[in-house]
Motif scaffolding. Structure first.
Motif, PDB file in Angstrom:
ATOM      1  N   ARG A 171       0.832  -1.204   0.000  1.00 11.93           N
ATOM      2  CA  ARG A 171       0.000   0.000   0.000  1.00 11.93           C
ATOM      3  C   ARG A 171       0.869   1.258   0.000  1.00 11.93           C
ATOM      4  NH1 ARG A 171      -2.453  -0.884   4.497  1.00 11.93           N
ATOM      5  NH2 ARG A 171      -4.050  -2.219   3.571  1.00 11.93           N
ATOM      6  N   MET A 172       1.952   1.222   0.761  1.00  4.31           N
ATOM      7  CA  MET A 172       2.840   2.379   0.801  1.00  4.31           C
ATOM      8  C   MET A 172       3.548   2.568  -0.541  1.00  4.31           C
ATOM      9  SD  MET A 172       6.191   3.051   3.156  1.00  4.31           S
ATOM     10  CE  MET A 172       7.005   1.764   2.212  1.00  4.31           C
ATOM     11  N   GLU A 173       3.976   1.475  -1.172  1.00  4.50           N
ATOM     12  CA  GLU A 173       4.678   1.594  -2.454  1.00  4.50           C
ATOM     13  C   GLU A 173       3.763   2.118  -3.547  1.00  4.50           C
ATOM     14  OE1 GLU A 173       6.398  -2.211  -3.190  1.00  4.50           O
ATOM     15  OE2 GLU A 173       8.130  -1.845  -1.885  1.00  4.50           O
ATOM     16  N   PRO A 186       7.474   8.772   7.553  1.00  3.02           N
ATOM     17  CA  PRO A 186       6.903   8.267   8.823  1.00  3.02           C
ATOM     18  C   PRO A 186       6.412   6.829   8.697  1.00  3.02           C
ATOM     19  CG  PRO A 186       6.128  10.490   8.383  1.00  3.02           C
ATOM     20  CD  PRO A 186       6.820  10.039   7.138  1.00  3.02           C
ATOM     21  N   GLU A 187       5.797   6.499   7.557  1.00  2.00           N
ATOM     22  CA  GLU A 187       5.326   5.128   7.356  1.00  2.00           C
ATOM     23  C   GLU A 187       6.499   4.161   7.249  1.00  2.00           C
ATOM     24  OE1 GLU A 187       2.313   2.204   6.829  1.00  2.00           O
ATOM     25  OE2 GLU A 187       2.331   4.256   7.595  1.00  2.00           O
ATOM     26  N   LEU A 188       7.587   4.585   6.599  1.00  2.00           N
ATOM     27  CA  LEU A 188       8.779   3.742   6.506  1.00  2.00           C
ATOM     28  C   LEU A 188       9.368   3.468   7.891  1.00  2.00           C
ATOM     29  CD1 LEU A 188      10.726   4.991   3.358  1.00  2.00           C
ATOM     30  CD2 LEU A 188      10.040   2.630   3.849  1.00  2.00           C
ATOM     31  N   ARG A 189       9.412   4.491   8.729  1.00  2.00           N
ATOM     32  CA  ARG A 189       9.917   4.293  10.098  1.00  2.00           C
ATOM     33  C   ARG A 189       9.035   3.299  10.850  1.00  2.00           C
ATOM     34  NH1 ARG A 189      11.012   9.980   9.826  1.00  2.00           N
ATOM     35  NH2 ARG A 189       8.976  10.422  10.760  1.00  2.00           N
ATOM     36  N   ALA A 194       8.298  -2.217  12.941  1.00  2.00           N
ATOM     37  CA  ALA A 194       7.475  -3.427  12.965  1.00  2.00           C
ATOM     38  C   ALA A 194       8.297  -4.647  12.569  1.00  2.00           C
ATOM     39  CB  ALA A 194       6.280  -3.259  12.030  1.00  2.00           C
ATOM     40  N   ALA A 195       9.152  -4.505  11.547  1.00  2.00           N
ATOM     41  CA  ALA A 195       9.995  -5.625  11.125  1.00  2.00           C
ATOM     42  C   ALA A 195      10.961  -6.029  12.237  1.00  2.00           C
ATOM     43  CB  ALA A 195      10.763  -5.245   9.858  1.00  2.00           C
ATOM     44  N   SER A 196      11.557  -5.045  12.899  1.00  2.00           N
ATOM     45  CA  SER A 196      12.475  -5.346  14.000  1.00  2.00           C
ATOM     46  C   SER A 196      11.742  -6.002  15.160  1.00  2.00           C
ATOM     47  CB  SER A 196      13.164  -4.060  14.476  1.00  2.00           C
ATOM     48  OG  SER A 196      13.959  -3.504  13.452  1.00  2.00           O
ATOM     49  N   ARG A 197      10.526  -5.537  15.426  1.00  2.00           N
ATOM     50  CA  ARG A 197       9.760  -6.099  16.542  1.00  2.00           C
ATOM     51  C   ARG A 197       9.417  -7.566  16.272  1.00  2.00           C
ATOM     52  NH1 ARG A 197       5.798  -2.967  16.240  1.00  2.00           N
ATOM     53  NH2 ARG A 197       6.696  -1.287  17.492  1.00  2.00           N
ATOM     54  N   LEU A 198       9.009  -7.877  15.046  1.00  2.00           N
ATOM     55  CA  LEU A 198       8.692  -9.261  14.702  1.00  2.00           C
ATOM     56  C   LEU A 198       9.926 -10.161  14.877  1.00  2.00           C
ATOM     57  CD1 LEU A 198       6.397  -9.070  11.528  1.00  2.00           C
ATOM     58  CD2 LEU A 198       5.829 -10.069  13.754  1.00  2.00           C
ATOM     59  N   ARG A 199      11.070  -9.659  14.443  1.00  2.00           N
ATOM     60  CA  ARG A 199      12.282 -10.464  14.562  1.00  2.00           C
ATOM     61  C   ARG A 199      12.660 -10.668  16.027  1.00  2.00           C
ATOM     62  NH1 ARG A 199      17.578 -10.942  15.032  1.00  2.00           N
ATOM     63  NH2 ARG A 199      18.685 -12.272  13.522  1.00  2.00           N
ATOM     64  N   ARG A 200      12.540  -9.612  16.831  1.00  2.00           N
ATOM     65  CA  ARG A 200      12.889  -9.747  18.251  1.00  2.00           C
ATOM     66  C   ARG A 200      11.949 -10.717  18.961  1.00  2.00           C
ATOM     67  NH1 ARG A 200      13.293  -4.080  17.996  1.00  2.00           N
ATOM     68  NH2 ARG A 200      11.335  -3.889  19.143  1.00  2.00           N
ATOM     69  N   MET A 201      10.707 -10.797  18.503  1.00  2.00           N
ATOM     70  CA  MET A 201       9.763 -11.710  19.124  1.00  2.00           C
ATOM     71  C   MET A 201      10.016 -13.160  18.716  1.00  2.00           C
ATOM     72  SD  MET A 201       6.215  -9.507  18.819  1.00  2.00           S
ATOM     73  CE  MET A 201       5.207 -10.889  19.386  1.00  2.00           C
ATOM     74  N   LEU A 202      10.385 -13.368  17.446  1.00  2.00           N
ATOM     75  CA  LEU A 202      10.505 -14.732  16.929  1.00  2.00           C
ATOM     76  C   LEU A 202      11.877 -15.349  17.172  1.00  2.00           C
ATOM     77  CD1 LEU A 202       9.141 -17.033  15.388  1.00  2.00           C
ATOM     78  CD2 LEU A 202       9.913 -15.976  13.254  1.00  2.00           C
ATOM     79  N   ALA A 203      12.944 -14.561  17.061  1.00  2.00           N
ATOM     80  CA  ALA A 203      14.298 -15.107  17.127  1.00  2.00           C
ATOM     81  C   ALA A 203      14.582 -15.910  18.407  1.00  2.00           C
ATOM     82  CB  ALA A 203      15.321 -13.982  16.965  1.00  2.00           C
ATOM     83  N   ARG A 247      12.596  -7.069   6.724  1.00  2.00           N
ATOM     84  CA  ARG A 247      13.530  -5.942   6.740  1.00  2.00           C
ATOM     85  C   ARG A 247      13.992  -5.595   5.327  1.00  2.00           C
ATOM     86  NH1 ARG A 247      17.962  -6.891  11.328  1.00  2.00           N
ATOM     87  NH2 ARG A 247      18.381  -8.773  10.126  1.00  2.00           N
ATOM     88  N   GLU A 248      14.184  -6.620   4.489  1.00  2.00           N
ATOM     89  CA  GLU A 248      14.584  -6.360   3.109  1.00  2.00           C
ATOM     90  C   GLU A 248      13.476  -5.634   2.342  1.00  2.00           C
ATOM     91  OE1 GLU A 248      17.568  -6.909   1.941  1.00  2.00           O
ATOM     92  OE2 GLU A 248      18.201  -7.722   3.894  1.00  2.00           O
ATOM     93  N   LEU A 249      12.241  -5.961   2.652  1.00  2.00           N
ATOM     94  CA  LEU A 249      11.125  -5.264   2.006  1.00  2.00           C
ATOM     95  C   LEU A 249      11.137  -3.774   2.338  1.00  2.00           C
ATOM     96  CD1 LEU A 249       8.118  -7.749   2.458  1.00  2.00           C
ATOM     97  CD2 LEU A 249       9.335  -7.192   0.347  1.00  2.00           C
ATOM     98  N   VAL A 250      11.421  -3.456   3.593  1.00  2.00           N
ATOM     99  CA  VAL A 250      11.465  -2.050   3.991  1.00  2.00           C
ATOM    100  C   VAL A 250      12.622  -1.338   3.290  1.00  2.00           C
ATOM    101  CG1 VAL A 250      11.731  -0.473   5.932  1.00  2.00           C
ATOM    102  CG2 VAL A 250      10.397  -2.555   6.212  1.00  2.00           C
TER     103      VAL A 250
END
Length: 329
Positions: A171-173, A186-189, A194-203, A247-250
């Motif tokens: 949607r942003m792209e 702001p949306e990119l930030r 969100a990407a970092s949060r998902l990784r910190r939760m799953l790793a 993270r690569e998508l961002v």
């Protein structure tokens, strides 16, 4: 027959392979001894401390598992003793995949029984209970296989969160590539966080899924649960790859924004350059006409001024037409 929830937040159900499932009261847990073709699932949502310890005592749960359940740790972990094991995982409960949050889910398993404990409602547990509220064949599963099923549901919450994340990125792209792009930083930030949060939760779950899939975890197992845990570890690695890809998508979206900004800047520079050239030519003409020579042309007075202004306007018009034809602006 439906599963009832008592005031203590305990939902207990005995599943049989012959489809004769039934609810179990808290007071009857201590007397219950599930057979090989039966599976007892006790789910506790925000239980009181005394209720939790009563359930653990009724099932003969290992003291270390009880301490893990009531302890302060919120990190994923795994424990084991004899024929029992227990673990902590953190599923994703937020629906949009950008403000991912996760309540702690505690799971313990013994001989033909499984206990799950959580402080907040967890969607996939409610969904699973709703799906199996009528007579089912869950009794044919071992406790290990049922835990593997719960953990697979747990991983599905990360896949669902990533799907919502992808939708937000797309949607942003689309907004970046629109005719009138908005400010997307702001949306990119937000997406990057969100990407970092998902990784910190799953790793941190790697310690859980890696240990479950090792041969020494259940050395006397018949092999069925071991295959389930090995498959679960593979699915976890896929989830980790997916989160890394977030993270690569961002980063790709940021590069797209940078390219679009560069294109817009180039277009603005081309327009400014064209205007500068046209204005410079007209300034040269005006300068020539303003030279202090006694030429006969300057005796034409108003007519000469009108001719000179008209020529400059015509030249400017020709330049604008040519620039537009060449798509310079």
């Amino acid at each position: 027959m439906t599963t009832a929830t008592n005031p203590n937040g305990v939902r207990a159900r005995l599943y049989r392979s012959d489809d004769r499932d039934e609810d179990v009261d808290l007071s009857a847990l201590a007397k219950l001894s599930p057979a090989k073709d039966e599976l007892l699932w006790v789910d506790l949502q925000d239980p009181a401390e005394d209720c939790l310890r009563e359930v653990c005592a009724s099932l003969g749960m290992h003291p270390d598992a009880v301490e893990d359940f009531s302890g302060p740790s919120t990190m994923p972990g795994l424990g084991k003793s004899a024929d029992q094991f227990w673990l902590r995982v953190v599923p994703v409960t937020d629906d949009d995949g950008l403000n991912s949050q996760g309540p702690l889910l505690l799971i313990a398993a013994g001989t033909n029984w499984v206990v799950s404990v959580h402080r907040e409602p967890i969607g996939f547990i409610d969904e699973l209970r709703k799906r199996e509220r009528m007579d089912s064949d869950l009794g044919g599963l071992s406790a290990e296989s049922f835990v593997a099923a719960l953990l697979d549901w747990h991983l599905s919450t990360y896949f669902a969160a990533f799907a919502e994340f992808e939708i937000a990125v797309e949607r942003m792209e689309v907004g970046i590539l629109s005719d009138h792009p908005r400010d997307c930083l702001p949306e990119l930030r937000r997406l990057r966080k969100a990407a970092s949060r998902l990784r910190r939760m799953l790793a941190p779950h790697r310690a859980v899924f890696g240990a479950l899939s090792r041969p020494d975890f259940r050395p006397v197992d018949d092999g069925v649960a071991a295959r389930h845990f090995a498959s679960l570890d593979t699915r976890y690695e896929r989830a980790m790859d997916m989160v890394e890809n977030a993270r690569e998508l961002v980063i790709g979206s940021f590069e797209l924004l940078t390219s679009r900004t560069g294109i817009d800047t180039n277009q603005s520079m081309r327009t400014l350059t064209f205007v500068t050239v046209v204005t410079g030519v007209l300034a040269v003409i005006a300068g020539v006409l303003g030279m202090n020579f006694d030429a006969s042309f300057f005796d034409t007075r108003d007519v000469g001024f009108a001719v000179a202004a008209g020529v400059m306007l015509v030249l400017a018009g020709i330049a604008l037409w040519f620039g537009r034809r060449r798509a310079w602006f």
